[in-house]
Design an enzyme around this catalytic site. Sequence first.
Site, mmCIF file in Angstrom:
data_model
loop_
_atom_site.group_PDB
_atom_site.id
_atom_site.type_symbol
_atom_site.label_atom_id
_atom_site.label_comp_id
_atom_site.label_asym_id
_atom_site.label_seq_id
_atom_site.Cartn_x
_atom_site.Cartn_y
_atom_site.Cartn_z
ATOM 1 N N HIS A 549 43.839 41.440 43.039
ATOM 2 C CA HIS A 549 44.389 42.680 43.574
ATOM 3 C C HIS A 549 44.588 42.621 45.096
ATOM 4 C CE1 HIS A 549 45.829 46.601 43.010
ATOM 5 N NE2 HIS A 549 44.961 47.025 42.106
ATOM 6 N N ARG A 550 44.043 41.626 45.747
ATOM 7 C CA ARG A 550 44.297 41.476 47.180
ATOM 8 C C ARG A 550 45.739 41.078 47.448
ATOM 9 N NH1 ARG A 550 39.645 37.203 48.544
ATOM 10 N NH2 ARG A 550 40.731 36.245 46.764
#
Length: 576
Positions: A549-550
């Site tokens: 998700h980064r």
Amino acid sequence: MEIFTLPDVGEGLTEAEITEWKVAVGDTVAVNDILCEIETAKSLVELPSPYAGTVAELMAPAGETIEVGAPIIGISTSASEAPRHSDPAEPSSSPAGLGTNAVAADPAHAAVPAETGYSLPDERGTDEVGIGEEAPVPADGGDSVHSSGGAADIAGYSSGAALTGSGPKADAATRRPRKRSSAPAFQASQASQAGPAGSVGPKPAAAPQPPVPSGQTAVAPSWSPRLREEPAAAQPTPAQPAAPAQSSPAQPTAPATRGRKLPAAVGQLMAAGRERQTEVAGLFERVLAKPPVRRIAKELGVDLTKVRATGQFGEVTRTDVEDYLAERETNIDTSASFWMPDRGDNDARTERIRVKGVRKATAAAVSESYRDAPHVSIFVDVDASRTMEFVKRLKTSREFEGVKVTPLLILAKAVIWAAARNPHVNASWTDEEILVKHYMNLGIAAATPRGLLVPNVKNANELSLRQLAEALGTLARRAKDGKTQPAEMADGTISITNIGALGIDTGTPIINRGEVAIVAFGTIRQKPWVVSGEVIPRWITTLGGSFDHRVVDGDLSARFMADVAAIMEEPALLLE
């Protein structure tokens, strides 16, 4: 005596375990003869001999973990035994000198210069290799002179003697001419059989459905011969509605209004629809298998619903039944001897397995990935019926003769296609930068007896469909045989895990370290599916994806998975 120390076979190796010695004290070895097999944190590696001579001493026992640089074997060579005052330029008349000359004169033992190496019988590169020709991947899964994981690198030498894995591969030399000569005949045959639109490929799967006359309802899907034949007789021709008016002039004809009424035809279609619903309901509970296979399963007491089907059309074969029985008997035998009676000491009933090699490396990698990368997972159900039809055509195509074709091949192409439309899934994260890779090294998770390995297909985006199929087959064979090299698992950009091969519908895979996305491919089963308002059997699979998700936001992951699903539903999109 020459001392051979444990080399760094790549990936910053610090230690390795000698699993097996291939030689013993007193054996005569030549350059490139295999001395031993070592297990690193990622793979099994065979160490070739850099010297020719006689084994004088084994300095490390099998089963012991050795640090890089530690001596492992001593080899007595003719050069080391020759007197130091002798002139190296003068031919020696001693037996040792003769031995040295013999080794130097023997082409099989001569050192191959790094500038020349050797060439394959038809070294053309990969740029011009297409369908109908042998891809440059070695057919036997061996190392090629062009691979970065060759044995020369493993032994720590970049030049000098050619090490393990060298030698021309015969398959590429013998098969390539046969493919070239047969390709025109195949194309002409297919053109004559298929007509103007006939060719093997995704296009037939994308053919539009035949037009339905106004006022009628399409109830038979084009892919089901049985369902297609029944309404064919029930559907009236355009001249049929007027037939009652001509045979009975006394009855007034119905006015031509919007939505022409066909009482008889509609009644027949409704009755046929009710019958089909009953048939379809029972169809989902059935397993595809030929009568002889069903008879054998019945005699042996095998429930076919529990047997994993590997047939060409998704049917259970006799081999599947035999494999199921063998696995069941093995599990029964193992379970019977697994449990130990209680004797008051649980430590005696506890098995201790030292964590080493692949298991140790896998534990470190998945722990780091799960700890550092915030995982987000999404899932999508996919109608893969057209993919199954496409795979069926490829299996019978002469262009793919000798190549294993599975739905995994289409998924791999789908991932490549979707990543080009959503580049950030093919990237890696650093604390300061996002590195978007404009190439794809496609990793395929492989369960091996030694643990989980994720070798990758280098530059998969540049391969044709046949070349990709060959590369996937090579990776699978080498992983199964324990011959995967560290270089084959390095520099991956995105991965696929085929959990469907184990009969699992879906899962939440952990991202491979250094990547930001992984796709889980679930099993393909026939399930009820709504098509044009009707419930019919279709080949359905579930795709799961985990993302860092980064780097990958929710909308990007959704678009990527939707693109992958679109290819699985309609492989013809690959032609665009």
